[in-house]
Design a protein around this motif. Structure first.
Motif, PDB file in Angstrom:
ATOM      1  N   THR A  62      58.765  49.581  28.149  1.00  0.00           N
ATOM      2  CA  THR A  62      59.490  50.403  29.125  1.00  0.00           C
ATOM      3  C   THR A  62      59.023  50.178  30.555  1.00  0.00           C
ATOM      4  O   THR A  62      59.865  50.011  31.457  1.00  0.00           O
ATOM      5  N   PRO A  63      57.708  50.160  30.840  1.00  0.00           N
ATOM      6  CA  PRO A  63      57.294  49.898  32.231  1.00  0.00           C
ATOM      7  C   PRO A  63      57.773  48.544  32.742  1.00  0.00           C
ATOM      8  O   PRO A  63      58.220  48.421  33.888  1.00  0.00           O
ATOM      9  N   PHE A  64      57.691  47.529  31.876  1.00  0.00           N
ATOM     10  CA  PHE A  64      58.122  46.181  32.264  1.00  0.00           C
ATOM     11  C   PHE A  64      59.606  46.185  32.621  1.00  0.00           C
ATOM     12  O   PHE A  64      60.028  45.606  33.645  1.00  0.00           O
ATOM     13  N   ILE A  65      60.431  46.816  31.791  1.00  0.00           N
ATOM     14  CA  ILE A  65      61.880  46.847  32.030  1.00  0.00           C
ATOM     15  C   ILE A  65      62.202  47.624  33.304  1.00  0.00           C
ATOM     16  O   ILE A  65      63.037  47.201  34.114  1.00  0.00           O
ATOM     17  N   LEU A  66      61.538  48.758  33.512  1.00  0.00           N
ATOM     18  CA  LEU A  66      61.791  49.556  34.714  1.00  0.00           C
ATOM     19  C   LEU A  66      61.462  48.774  35.977  1.00  0.00           C
ATOM     20  O   LEU A  66      62.228  48.779  36.953  1.00  0.00           O
ATOM     21  N   ILE A  67      60.324  48.097  35.948  1.00  0.00           N
ATOM     22  CA  ILE A  67      59.924  47.302  37.116  1.00  0.00           C
ATOM     23  C   ILE A  67      60.909  46.166  37.351  1.00  0.00           C
ATOM     24  O   ILE A  67      61.323  45.901  38.486  1.00  0.00           O
ATOM     25  N   GLY A  68      61.299  45.484  36.264  1.00  0.00           N
ATOM     26  CA  GLY A  68      62.250  44.385  36.394  1.00  0.00           C
ATOM     27  C   GLY A  68      63.587  44.838  36.942  1.00  0.00           C
ATOM     28  O   GLY A  68      64.187  44.171  37.803  1.00  0.00           O
ATOM     29  N   ILE A 104      56.905  37.624  46.875  1.00  0.00           N
ATOM     30  CA  ILE A 104      55.637  38.313  47.158  1.00  0.00           C
ATOM     31  C   ILE A 104      55.811  39.818  47.041  1.00  0.00           C
ATOM     32  O   ILE A 104      54.991  40.516  46.429  1.00  0.00           O
ATOM     33  N   VAL A 105      56.884  40.337  47.627  1.00  0.00           N
ATOM     34  CA  VAL A 105      57.150  41.783  47.534  1.00  0.00           C
ATOM     35  C   VAL A 105      57.360  42.189  46.075  1.00  0.00           C
ATOM     36  O   VAL A 105      56.843  43.220  45.620  1.00  0.00           O
ATOM     37  N   SER A 106      58.096  41.367  45.325  1.00  0.00           N
ATOM     38  CA  SER A 106      58.353  41.658  43.915  1.00  0.00           C
ATOM     39  C   SER A 106      57.057  41.657  43.110  1.00  0.00           C
ATOM     40  O   SER A 106      56.860  42.511  42.235  1.00  0.00           O
ATOM     41  N   LEU A 107      56.170  40.709  43.390  1.00  0.00           N
ATOM     42  CA  LEU A 107      54.886  40.641  42.687  1.00  0.00           C
ATOM     43  C   LEU A 107      54.034  41.871  42.993  1.00  0.00           C
ATOM     44  O   LEU A 107      53.370  42.419  42.102  1.00  0.00           O
ATOM     45  N   VAL A 108      54.058  42.303  44.241  1.00  0.00           N
ATOM     46  CA  VAL A 108      53.314  43.517  44.615  1.00  0.00           C
ATOM     47  C   VAL A 108      53.873  44.722  43.865  1.00  0.00           C
ATOM     48  O   VAL A 108      53.119  45.568  43.362  1.00  0.00           O
ATOM     49  N   ILE A 109      55.201  44.795  43.766  1.00  0.00           N
ATOM     50  CA  ILE A 109      55.836  45.898  43.027  1.00  0.00           C
ATOM     51  C   ILE A 109      55.383  45.879  41.568  1.00  0.00           C
ATOM     52  O   ILE A 109      54.991  46.913  41.012  1.00  0.00           O
ATOM     53  N   SER A 110      55.433  44.712  40.941  1.00  0.00           N
ATOM     54  CA  SER A 110      55.077  44.587  39.522  1.00  0.00           C
ATOM     55  C   SER A 110      53.615  44.920  39.273  1.00  0.00           C
ATOM     56  O   SER A 110      53.281  45.705  38.376  1.00  0.00           O
ATOM     57  N   LEU A 111      52.732  44.319  40.058  1.00  0.00           N
ATOM     58  CA  LEU A 111      51.298  44.542  39.859  1.00  0.00           C
ATOM     59  C   LEU A 111      50.923  45.995  40.136  1.00  0.00           C
ATOM     60  O   LEU A 111      50.139  46.594  39.397  1.00  0.00           O
ATOM     61  N   ALA A 112      51.498  46.569  41.198  1.00  0.00           N
ATOM     62  CA  ALA A 112      51.196  47.968  41.520  1.00  0.00           C
ATOM     63  C   ALA A 112      51.678  48.893  40.406  1.00  0.00           C
ATOM     64  O   ALA A 112      50.962  49.817  39.994  1.00  0.00           O
ATOM     65  N   GLY A 113      52.890  48.628  39.890  1.00  0.00           N
ATOM     66  CA  GLY A 113      53.433  49.469  38.825  1.00  0.00           C
ATOM     67  C   GLY A 113      52.583  49.431  37.565  1.00  0.00           C
ATOM     68  O   GLY A 113      52.271  50.470  36.982  1.00  0.00           O
ATOM     69  N   MET A 114      52.187  48.224  37.135  1.00  0.00           N
ATOM     70  CA  MET A 114      51.386  48.101  35.916  1.00  0.00           C
ATOM     71  C   MET A 114      49.974  48.620  36.118  1.00  0.00           C
ATOM     72  O   MET A 114      49.380  49.209  35.206  1.00  0.00           O
ATOM     73  N   MET A 115      49.406  48.427  37.312  1.00  0.00           N
ATOM     74  CA  MET A 115      48.065  48.942  37.583  1.00  0.00           C
ATOM     75  C   MET A 115      48.047  50.468  37.583  1.00  0.00           C
ATOM     76  O   MET A 115      47.099  51.095  37.108  1.00  0.00           O
ATOM     77  N   ILE A 116      49.108  51.067  38.120  1.00  0.00           N
ATOM     78  CA  ILE A 116      49.214  52.535  38.082  1.00  0.00           C
ATOM     79  C   ILE A 116      49.291  53.003  36.634  1.00  0.00           C
ATOM     80  O   ILE A 116      48.604  53.952  36.224  1.00  0.00           O
ATOM     81  N   PHE A 117      50.117  52.323  35.848  1.00  0.00           N
ATOM     82  CA  PHE A 117      50.285  52.675  34.439  1.00  0.00           C
ATOM     83  C   PHE A 117      48.961  52.559  33.687  1.00  0.00           C
ATOM     84  O   PHE A 117      48.536  53.484  32.986  1.00  0.00           O
ATOM     85  N   HIS A 118      48.284  51.426  33.844  1.00  0.00           N
ATOM     86  CA  HIS A 118      47.010  51.218  33.144  1.00  0.00           C
ATOM     87  C   HIS A 118      45.908  52.127  33.680  1.00  0.00           C
ATOM     88  O   HIS A 118      45.051  52.590  32.922  1.00  0.00           O
ATOM     89  N   LEU A 122      45.637  37.579  30.914  1.00  0.00           N
ATOM     90  CA  LEU A 122      46.831  36.784  30.610  1.00  0.00           C
ATOM     91  C   LEU A 122      48.094  37.644  30.707  1.00  0.00           C
ATOM     92  O   LEU A 122      49.166  37.144  31.052  1.00  0.00           O
ATOM     93  N   GLY A 123      47.943  38.937  30.385  1.00  0.00           N
ATOM     94  CA  GLY A 123      49.076  39.850  30.510  1.00  0.00           C
ATOM     95  C   GLY A 123      49.535  39.967  31.956  1.00  0.00           C
ATOM     96  O   GLY A 123      50.746  39.961  32.238  1.00  0.00           O
ATOM     97  N   TYR A 124      48.588  40.026  32.881  1.00  0.00           N
ATOM     98  CA  TYR A 124      48.960  40.089  34.295  1.00  0.00           C
ATOM     99  C   TYR A 124      49.523  38.757  34.768  1.00  0.00           C
ATOM    100  O   TYR A 124      50.398  38.718  35.650  1.00  0.00           O
ATOM    101  N   TYR A 125      49.044  37.675  34.186  1.00  0.00           N
ATOM    102  CA  TYR A 125      49.627  36.366  34.504  1.00  0.00           C
ATOM    103  C   TYR A 125      51.088  36.322  34.035  1.00  0.00           C
ATOM    104  O   TYR A 125      51.967  35.810  34.736  1.00  0.00           O
ATOM    105  N   LEU A 126      51.349  36.889  32.859  1.00  0.00           N
ATOM    106  CA  LEU A 126      52.723  36.964  32.356  1.00  0.00           C
ATOM    107  C   LEU A 126      53.599  37.771  33.302  1.00  0.00           C
ATOM    108  O   LEU A 126      54.763  37.424  33.541  1.00  0.00           O
ATOM    109  N   ILE A 127      53.036  38.839  33.857  1.00  0.00           N
ATOM    110  CA  ILE A 127      53.782  39.655  34.818  1.00  0.00           C
ATOM    111  C   ILE A 127      54.203  38.813  36.022  1.00  0.00           C
ATOM    112  O   ILE A 127      55.335  38.899  36.495  1.00  0.00           O
TER     113      ILE A 127
END
Length: 230
Positions: free
Chosen positions: A68-74, A109-123, A154-159
């Motif tokens: 769900t977090p991955f889909i929402l961010i995407g 770059i903006v998209s990567l920041v969005i993805s990393l920030a979202g997953m880091m908040i979740f984790h 590797l999970g963050y690399y996948l992101i």
């Protein structure tokens, strides 16, 4: 650069960004609530508590592309870029002298920041409750914690890879609905493709064993392969 500053300014003004962040926080809290109740107390000595859902499980499954977090961010990335296209902002950037490559990398770059920030908040929210839900480490397996940390990295690399791909899709499909639909299909079906690829790989590797005469060797090889794939 100026282009990046403009993109980040537009991001922070987007109400959907705040909405997605709040939803991710709520999902994390719901998982914690469910996880805190998913245990079984052994009524016999030594009266151990067995957990059905641990923090390690939650973090591990969050890296699945269809989580769900991955889909929402995407979906938010697709929406963010598609809105830029529909409003004619990209055309204005081209007129201002920016190249398509510069615009793509700024978006990426903006998209990567969005993805990393979202997953880091979740984790981060999940790990904040490590006192309530265990994070098991198997001491019988060599380097178990180190292996999981590698998996985490590797999970963050996948992101990063998936985010770059979703950004590319969204910029190529100059339609908001189309970009969202294609990104959603990609995110939800990628797990099916991964499972199919794993099954085909397993069949190919295990075909060299005879189940009747090499049963033990087959089982040992299967376990080793699953350990590598995991």
């Amino acid at each position: 650069t100026k282009l990046l500053r403009l993109e980040f300014r537009r991001l922070f003004k987007d109400k959907a960004f705040l909405a997605i962040a709040i939803i991710i926080v709520v999902i994390a809290l719901i998982q914690i609530l469910v996880g805190s109740q998913s245990y079984y107390d052994n009524p016999y000595p030594p009266y151990d508590r067995y957990w059905y859902l641990t923090l390690r499980d939650m973090i591990g499954t969050s890296f699945q592309v269809s989580s769900t977090p991955f889909i929402l961010i995407g979906l938010f990335i697709s929406l963010f870029i598609a809105k830029d296209i529909n409003q004619g902002t990209i055309r204005n950037k081209l007129i201002a002298g920016y190249s398509k490559v510069e615009i793509y990398f700024a978006m990426a770059i903006v998209s990567l920041v969005i993805s990393l920030a979202g997953m880091m908040i979740f984790h981060g929210i999940l790990m904040a409750f490590v006192w309530a839900i265990p994070f098991p480490v198997d001491t019988t397996v060599a380097h178990d914690l180190a292996n999981f940390l590698i998996y985490w990295a590797l999970g963050y690399y996948l992101i990063l890879v998936v985010t770059s791909f979703v950004t590319f899709i969204s910029m190529m499909i100059k339609n908001m609905a189309g970009a969202i639909i294609v990104s959603l299909v990609f995110l939800t079906l990628s797990v099916g493709f991964a499972l199919l690829s794993q099954a085909l790989l397993e069949a190919l590797l295990m075909s060299q064993y005879d189940l009747f005469t090499e049963a033990q060797a087959y089982e040992d090889a299967r376990k080793s392969m699953n350990l590598v794939l995991d």
